[in-house]
Structure formats: structure tokens, C-alpha cells
Design a protein around this motif. Sequence first.
Motif, PDB file in Angstrom:
ATOM      1  N   UNK A 156       9.849   5.932  -0.920  1.00  0.00           N
ATOM      2  CA  UNK A 156      10.508   5.990  -1.846  1.00  0.00           C
ATOM      3  C   UNK A 156       9.616   5.751  -3.203  1.00  0.00           C
ATOM      4  N   UNK A 157       8.253   5.605  -3.392  1.00  0.00           N
ATOM      5  CA  UNK A 157       7.214   5.550  -4.177  1.00  0.00           C
ATOM      6  C   UNK A 157       7.861   4.307  -5.146  1.00  0.00           C
ATOM      7  N   UNK A 158       7.804   3.805  -4.882  1.00  0.00           N
ATOM      8  CA  UNK A 158       7.866   2.492  -5.238  1.00  0.00           C
ATOM      9  C   UNK A 158       7.461   0.502  -5.193  1.00  0.00           C
ATOM     10  N   UNK A 159       7.443  -0.172  -6.236  1.00  0.00           N
ATOM     11  CA  UNK A 159       6.318  -1.062  -6.564  1.00  0.00           C
ATOM     12  C   UNK A 159       4.821  -0.293  -5.922  1.00  0.00           C
ATOM     13  N   UNK A 160       4.659  -1.419  -4.885  1.00  0.00           N
ATOM     14  CA  UNK A 160       3.425  -0.793  -4.384  1.00  0.00           C
ATOM     15  C   UNK A 160       3.052   0.030  -4.189  1.00  0.00           C
ATOM     16  N   UNK A 161       4.628   0.271  -3.358  1.00  0.00           N
ATOM     17  CA  UNK A 161       5.186   1.739  -2.325  1.00  0.00           C
ATOM     18  C   UNK A 161       4.276   3.544  -3.440  1.00  0.00           C
ATOM     19  N   UNK A 162       4.502   3.297  -4.894  1.00  0.00           N
ATOM     20  CA  UNK A 162       3.755   3.845  -5.371  1.00  0.00           C
ATOM     21  C   UNK A 162       2.454   3.820  -5.186  1.00  0.00           C
ATOM     22  N   UNK A 163       1.531   2.789  -5.186  1.00  0.00           N
ATOM     23  CA  UNK A 163       0.286   2.969  -5.242  1.00  0.00           C
ATOM     24  C   UNK A 163      -0.942   3.238  -3.821  1.00  0.00           C
ATOM     25  N   UNK A 164       0.374   2.854  -3.174  1.00  0.00           N
ATOM     26  CA  UNK A 164       0.029   3.528  -1.576  1.00  0.00           C
ATOM     27  C   UNK A 164       0.323   5.154  -1.083  1.00  0.00           C
ATOM     28  N   UNK A 165       1.209   5.318  -1.399  1.00  0.00           N
ATOM     29  CA  UNK A 165       1.420   6.420  -2.288  1.00  0.00           C
ATOM     30  C   UNK A 165       0.693   7.747  -2.332  1.00  0.00           C
ATOM     31  N   UNK A 166       0.069   7.351  -2.687  1.00  0.00           N
ATOM     32  CA  UNK A 166      -1.888   8.356  -2.999  1.00  0.00           C
ATOM     33  C   UNK A 166      -2.369   8.322  -2.201  1.00  0.00           C
ATOM     34  N   UNK A 167      -2.592   7.536  -0.842  1.00  0.00           N
ATOM     35  CA  UNK A 167      -3.408   7.370  -0.353  1.00  0.00           C
ATOM     36  C   UNK A 167      -4.348   6.317  -0.026  1.00  0.00           C
ATOM     37  N   UNK A 168      -5.267   5.881   1.003  1.00  0.00           N
ATOM     38  CA  UNK A 168      -5.809   4.627   0.718  1.00  0.00           C
ATOM     39  C   UNK A 168      -6.655   4.770   0.237  1.00  0.00           C
ATOM     40  N   UNK A 169      -7.421   5.854   0.072  1.00  0.00           N
ATOM     41  CA  UNK A 169      -8.438   5.764  -1.077  1.00  0.00           C
ATOM     42  C   UNK A 169      -8.431   5.173  -2.740  1.00  0.00           C
ATOM     43  N   UNK A 170      -7.401   6.491  -2.626  1.00  0.00           N
ATOM     44  CA  UNK A 170      -6.926   5.941  -4.009  1.00  0.00           C
ATOM     45  C   UNK A 170      -5.867   4.497  -4.652  1.00  0.00           C
ATOM     46  N   UNK A 171      -5.653   3.559  -3.485  1.00  0.00           N
ATOM     47  CA  UNK A 171      -5.440   2.888  -4.002  1.00  0.00           C
ATOM     48  C   UNK A 171      -6.060   1.727  -3.774  1.00  0.00           C
ATOM     49  N   UNK A 172      -7.087   1.866  -2.693  1.00  0.00           N
ATOM     50  CA  UNK A 172      -8.606   0.975  -2.802  1.00  0.00           C
ATOM     51  C   UNK A 172      -9.295   1.015  -4.023  1.00  0.00           C
TER      52      UNK A 172
END
Lengths: 158, 602
Positions: B396-412
Motif C-alpha cells: 500500500x506504500x503506507x506507514x513504514x511500508x512507504x519507506x521499505x517500498x523504496x528498497x532495503x538500501x534506501x530505507x537503511x
Amino acid sequence: MKTLVVDEKKCCGCRICEQWCSWTHEGCVNPTMTRIKVIKLHEQYLNLPLTCTQCVNAPCINSCTFGALTKDQNTGAVLVIEDLCVGCRKCVKACPNGVVSIHKEKRKALICDLCQGAPKCVELCPMGAIQYQDVSLEGRVQQAEAALQITCAKERCE
Amino acid sequence: MEKNYGLAGNILRVNLTNGTIEKEPSNPSVFKKFIGGRGLGAWMLYHEVPAKTDPLGPDNKLIFMAGPTEGTITPGANKITVTFKSPLTNTYATSLCGGHLGPELKFAGYDGVVIEGKASEPCYLWIDDDKVRIMPAKHLWGKNTHETEDAIRKELGDINVKVAVIGKGGENLVKYACIQTDYHREFGRQGSGAVMGSKLLKAIAIRGTKSIPIAEPEKLAQLTLETYQILANHPKANARKKMGTNELVDGINSLGFMANKNFTEGTSLSAANITGAAMVRDVVFGDVSCYGCNIVCGKNTQVLSSKYGKVRIEGPEFETLTLLGTNTGVYDWEHILRATQIFDEYGVDTMSGGSAVALAMECYEKGIITDEDTDGIKLHFGNGEALCQVAELIGQRKGIGAILADGSLAAATKWGVPELAMQVKGSDFAAYDPRGAKGMGLTYATSPKGAHHMIAPTFGVEIAQNNRFSEEGKAALVRETQFFMAIVDSMALCSSMRFALDLGKQLQFISAVTGWDLNEQEAMVIGERILNVERMFNVREGFSRKDDTLPKRFLEEPLKEGSSQGQVVNLEKMLNEYYELMGWNQEGIPTAERLGKLGICY
């Protein structure tokens, strides 16, 4: 008399039967030139091979007004006399199993001929989902399932 | 005119911006240089998508390619590749999908389909033999993958139509969204679904009624029957038939190099719950195969869950089971099946999805992110319910999912800990921890699409040769395996066919189908050519040696327990040797001389 018997729960949907049916009869792999057809029922997670059941009082033969369909006396398979077939498609509509189709180039009926008694689909099925066996054995799979269900139900009662 | 045996005859080119549909004749001399599939896709992408193209912009392309043996009786010739610039890695990317889509495309008369531009509103492509149309899909936008497939088959009035779709993951541009067909077969990795979503293309539906001309039909039939026999008696193929790819769990776990808890552990006792044998015992209710394959590695599974009701899927195969399961510390069928189902319904890669959740879990346990970041979800390793919740949020690209949806490297990177993302060039690892098979370290580091195991799966050979901890000779092994796999992928053969078909046997199939006369040496040159074209695409984007590396965890942190205890990857030595063998300079850039020998102009 032997017929094709299908256990759809065993079918994995690889369509090797379709490939070789088309290959053996038409010399090419064509999804519309196979006399056996595997239907994938996605919602049920099931692959269903549709085969000719070699009906005794065959509706396809009865529907043909040109005398183009007869029975092979040895195998019981329905044979198409291509010279007489006009491609009217009455047999397609008459088949209760949905396994009659029309050859796209010849425009003649395509019906399982049991490969003259040695069906290729049975030989090459990797799952043993299609058997060629005496018609009196039809129903053995269902018997086993019914028996299991009855015993399960009984266990629950006790 | 001489018949182009093995080829369907045309490549379809569809421009969604201006609605044009063109058919270009397939050029046999280009096919001979690249075979088809992955190789030809790479060549076309290199020529048609220039440097710095926005992966989610109208100038990126989706190049679907089948192979010459596909749509024939050749066993396991059912893969279709999609080649594109990846939104996850910004590199070249290719992804393979099994099932029935590729053969159907050939039956429709096409060796490939190129999708260009961007539609003005949601649409789908309907390829009905020669008749090709762009259809409205506003009514399908917002539907999940399975609903979309069903709706299109119903709308077109034919249950046999093959449909490739995106779900809400692709619509929401989740950077590792996939394209899906037959409910559970995916072009899984590197975000082809996001590219399709960016073009507002919801689906591609195909119906074919033609056949492929064969050069030597009798020879092909004989080879095929022989191969069926070999596979029916092959222990590895039989293990796959019984347990699917999860036959691997026992071995990889006990050898101590299976992804556990974001690669902090290489083995787990709890994996006993989810071995191949346990799967057959607990959840399998049917077998599934792709077109024309008698290995039958697909397994239908189900659990009756008090939380989620009846959960029914096909899978999970090994990489999903591990990346989504063991890598998040989840070792029970209920949550693994449910999380797989969620990702499948949204059309999101289970591997990168699992890896992203595992990263978030490690960050949560270390206090790098807190309840505030997760909206109260307790993201501890092993929390299966949290895994399912976050899977849904990613789609859904919501909450923490919005960050993780850009990939693990972007989130980290956002959380200030890029080293905790288990990725190369932004693409997440497969389950094989490279510390337990050093060749895999070089495979991941040099893969043209970021970390990916199937570019050169060397671990089997490394285990068999009993030298999996050594770096010695691995550069040569990886290089040769890369070439070999490039040929397999370009033939559109399933990689499992390797059990029965060595290179020589594969070339016999090519020869029987196409009439081409290729010897093994010539084939390996084709493999090398493909690897170099892929490399040149990335070089043009600015990638070089600095990007051919591994996360610090694999280079510096020895595995603490199990049969691979104490191991780290000594990458630099292998990399030097690999570049030299490839005829590339020490920055990892192909030399003009080597490219010239391979017939690549740039």
C-alpha cells in the motif's frame, strides 16, 4: 473395452499431453490442434485434463448428419472420416465433455482416436494422471476418496 | 525464402504514448549472435535505452523476449525474460518467468514484445494472434493480481487466455514490484512491475493458435524423450518433484549458510519446521508444473489459520521461504504462507520484500527505529504477525511500508545504517550466505543486476568439490558459470533443466529446433558477449569496481555458529582475478580490445 480415465487431482498442468497429442497427429506443437485439453482453474488451484470418454451412444456421432463420424470397432474410439466431414461443427456443440474442436487449416473435426490403442498422453504423463484402462474400473479413484471421507466422518462422530 | 526455424517470426513493438503497434520481422542473424531471451533483451536495451534514463519515466522500456526452443516439445523451454532499466538498482535488469506465458506468445506469432512510452490512462494489451489492441483498464486499476487475471479472462471470454498483470504494488511503484502470471508465477526481481505501473499498463493478455517450424522434428522428438527419461531417474529432479526447491532447506541450513535474521546467523534449529519434507507433510495439497516440464517443482499449499482463514497459494519456493521466513526469524507455515499470499496479491517480490522487513526488524531490535517509526508494530525477529502487517503496508506504500517500498538500501540509508541492508547495487541477496560458499560472494558482487544468485549459482559445485570456503579458482568458476547461465536464460530454458542437460545437450536441442550449428566454444563466446553487453550498459550508467562489493557483514563479520563458523569473504582477491580473466581493466571496465573481439561496438 478400455477408455481414458483422468484423476484431475494428480494433474500438474504441464500440458505434455497436449504437446504430444498435437505432435503425434499433426507433426507440430499447436495448442489448438490437440485432442486433449488441460484447463487451468486458477481459483480452485486445479488443472483439469478434458478427454474424450468414448461414449457408447456417442452424441457427436448422433449429431453428425454427414456420416463423417464412426466408431473404431477395436478400440471404441470415434473416428473422423475427413472426406465426409464438412466442418459444420455440430459435433463440437454436441460433445458433453467439450473435447471436440476444429482443425484450423483443414477445418475438419478433431476427436481423440486413442492413438490406435496406445495413447501418447497416457505414456508421457509425468504424474500418472491419465490412465488407459477398462471402463469397468472407472470410479475407483472416487471410491477411495468416498471411503476416506466416510471413515473421517465416522472418526469425528466417535 | 529459407524458413526461420524456431522463430515465431516477429517482434511486436507497442508505444503507449501514441498508441502505435508495429510488427518487426525477427532477424535470424541477430538471434544467432544472442540466441534469444536474456541475451537479445540485453542487446536491445543497450541500444534503445540511453544512459541516465529515468527507470520510471516514459523512456524506459520493457522488453519481453522468448527463446528459440520455446513453444516446441523441448522440455522446460517455458521461460520468458523481461529486460529493463531497474528502478531498484538503476542498473540493467532482466527477470525470468515460467508458467505458460512465453509459449503462448510464440503461438501468437511473436518472439518478443517491446513496450515503450507511457499511456495517458490505465490500459492493458490484448495480443490475439495477429490482432493486437490496447484496451481500457480503468475498471481494473486498484484490483489485486488474482482479481485482475480473472477479470480479464472473463472479459475476453476465454479461460485459456494467458495473462500477465501487476497488482497494487506495481501501481504504487513499489521499487521491487513484480509482474505476475498464473496467480503465482512471477517476473520476480528488480521491479519490472513498477516500470509497468509507471506506464499505466495493467496487464498483457495473450492468445496464440500458431505453431513453430522445426528444423529436424525427428531428432527433436528423440532428444526430448531421452531427456524425460533422464529426469525421471535423476535423484535431484526427483527431490524437486517431491518437495519443490525446498528440498534445499535441509542441506543449506545444515551447511550453515542459509539466511537467518537478516544474515546475522547462518543456521537455525527451527528450520526443521520448514524443510521440504515438513512442507509435504504439513501443507502440500497438489503439484504444479510450468509448460512442458516433467520435473514438476511447483507445490500447492494451504493452512487453516484462526487469524487469516483458509490460506491457499502455490509455493513458497526456496527463496521465498527463506528470505520471507528464516531471514525474518519466522519459522511457521501460517505466517510464511500468509505473507507470501499478501505479496503475491499486491504483486511484490517476496525476496526483496522479505529482505526489507528483515532489515527493519534488525533496526527495531537495535533501537535504530522505534514504535514511533512502525506505528506501534512490534517488529521483533520472529514476529510473524508483524511480518504480515508490514507486507501489506509495503504493497500500500503506507506507514513504514512507504519507506521499505523504496528498497532495503534506501530505507537503511534513511535510517543512517546503509551497511545493514543486505544488498549489492540495491538488489537484495538470495538465501545463500556468501560466507559459506565464497564463489557466491563474487557472483553477487559482479552480477549485472545487483545481488542475484542465478547469474552464477556456483554453490552446488563448491559443495561437491569440497572447497566452498576457498577463494582459490572461484573467479574462473564464476566466470564460466555466468557464461553458461547466460546461454540457459537466452534459450528460455528453466535452470532446473541443467540437471539433465549439459551445454552440449542444450546445443543439440538448439540445433534440432533451429538448424544452427553451434559448438560449445562458440556458445561460450555468446555467453561472454551477453555478459559484456550487460556490463557495458552499467558502465555507461557510471558503475565500476566501487560498486562490485558486498555489505560489510560478509566481508568483516565471521559467522558465529554452525558449519560455516568463522568464515568471511575475501572478495578483493577474487575480483582482481575475475577482471583479469574477463579481459576487463582493474576498474571492472571491459577493454576496447575484448569488446572488439566479441563484436560489440559501443
